[in-house]
Design a protein around this motif. Structure first.
Motif, PDB file in Angstrom:
ATOM      1  N   PHE A  93       0.831  -1.207   0.000  1.00 45.30           N
ATOM      2  CA  PHE A  93       0.000   0.000   0.000  1.00 45.30           C
ATOM      3  C   PHE A  93       0.867   1.258   0.000  1.00 45.30           C
ATOM      4  O   PHE A  93       0.609   2.203  -0.757  1.00 45.30           O
ATOM      5  N   GLN A  94       1.899   1.264   0.844  1.00 44.04           N
ATOM      6  CA  GLN A  94       2.759   2.442   0.912  1.00 44.04           C
ATOM      7  C   GLN A  94       3.568   2.622  -0.376  1.00 44.04           C
ATOM      8  O   GLN A  94       3.774   3.745  -0.840  1.00 44.04           O
ATOM      9  N   MET A  95       3.998   1.513  -0.982  1.00 47.10           N
ATOM     10  CA  MET A  95       4.716   1.590  -2.257  1.00 47.10           C
ATOM     11  C   MET A  95       3.821   2.197  -3.329  1.00 47.10           C
ATOM     12  O   MET A  95       4.210   3.150  -4.011  1.00 47.10           O
ATOM     13  N   PHE A  96       2.609   1.658  -3.484  1.00 47.48           N
ATOM     14  CA  PHE A  96       1.678   2.167  -4.503  1.00 47.48           C
ATOM     15  C   PHE A  96       1.290   3.618  -4.222  1.00 47.48           C
ATOM     16  O   PHE A  96       1.203   4.429  -5.143  1.00 47.48           O
ATOM     17  N   SER A  97       1.048   3.953  -2.962  1.00 48.16           N
ATOM     18  CA  SER A  97       0.685   5.327  -2.603  1.00 48.16           C
ATOM     19  C   SER A  97       1.786   6.301  -2.980  1.00 48.16           C
ATOM     20  O   SER A  97       1.524   7.360  -3.559  1.00 48.16           O
ATOM     21  N   ARG A  98       3.014   5.952  -2.663  1.00 50.77           N
ATOM     22  CA  ARG A  98       4.138   6.837  -2.994  1.00 50.77           C
ATOM     23  C   ARG A  98       4.281   6.989  -4.504  1.00 50.77           C
ATOM     24  O   ARG A  98       4.574   8.086  -4.983  1.00 50.77           O
ATOM     25  N   PHE A  99       4.074   5.902  -5.237  1.00 50.98           N
ATOM     26  CA  PHE A  99       4.158   5.983  -6.697  1.00 50.98           C
ATOM     27  C   PHE A  99       3.073   6.918  -7.239  1.00 50.98           C
ATOM     28  O   PHE A  99       3.352   7.820  -8.023  1.00 50.98           O
ATOM     29  N   LEU A 100       1.839   6.699  -6.816  1.00 47.88           N
ATOM     30  CA  LEU A 100       0.729   7.487  -7.342  1.00 47.88           C
ATOM     31  C   LEU A 100       0.804   8.957  -6.928  1.00 47.88           C
ATOM     32  O   LEU A 100       0.425   9.838  -7.700  1.00 47.88           O
ATOM     33  N   LEU A 101       1.320   9.217  -5.736  1.00 43.51           N
ATOM     34  CA  LEU A 101       1.413  10.594  -5.231  1.00 43.51           C
ATOM     35  C   LEU A 101       2.757  11.253  -5.567  1.00 43.51           C
ATOM     36  O   LEU A 101       3.011  12.377  -5.135  1.00 43.51           O
ATOM     37  N   LYS A 102       3.578  10.544  -6.311  1.00 42.80           N
ATOM     38  CA  LYS A 102       4.902  11.047  -6.714  1.00 42.80           C
ATOM     39  C   LYS A 102       5.772  11.431  -5.526  1.00 42.80           C
ATOM     40  O   LYS A 102       6.461  12.443  -5.535  1.00 42.80           O
TER      41      LYS A 102
END
Length: 105
Positions: A93-102
């Motif tokens: 979740f944190q990996m995907f969140s960081r990717f999507l939020l740049k």
């Protein structure tokens, strides 16, 4: 099937970001093969391979390793197999969140 040309086309457009990730104990898609593939794209390295961290109930944990290029990141998830969101849901979740939020890994 060689998808190098497709990846280079997407990366060359400079309007897309790409995240290639693997669980580091994935027996279906070994992370070394994807790492070799990412290296074969010959993109300029922005951040050399380093650990990335995530927050859990126990505090900061090592999530795996990340190597970043201009609009491409290669990331491993420590202790995860093929089904990363199932094996390591908090890290995923944190990996995907960081990717999507740049945000940085």
């Amino acid at each position: 099937m060689d998808v190098t040309k497709q990846y280079l086309k997407v990366l060359g457009a400079l309007k897309y970001r790409v995240l290639v990730y693997n669980g580091d104990v994935d027996m279906a898609c070994n992370f070394m093969g994807d790492e070799w593939f990412v290296e074969s794209l010959q993109q300029q390295v922005q951040v050399n391979r380093r650990p990335w961290l995530y927050e859990s109930d126990e505090g900061q944990q090592v999530g795996g390793f990340v190597k970043e290029f201009s609009n491409l990141a290669f990331l491993t998830i420590k202790g995860s197999g093929h089904m990363v969101p199932t094996d390591k849901p908090i890290a995923a979740f944190q990996m995907f969140s960081r990717f999507l939020l740049k945000k940085p890994y």
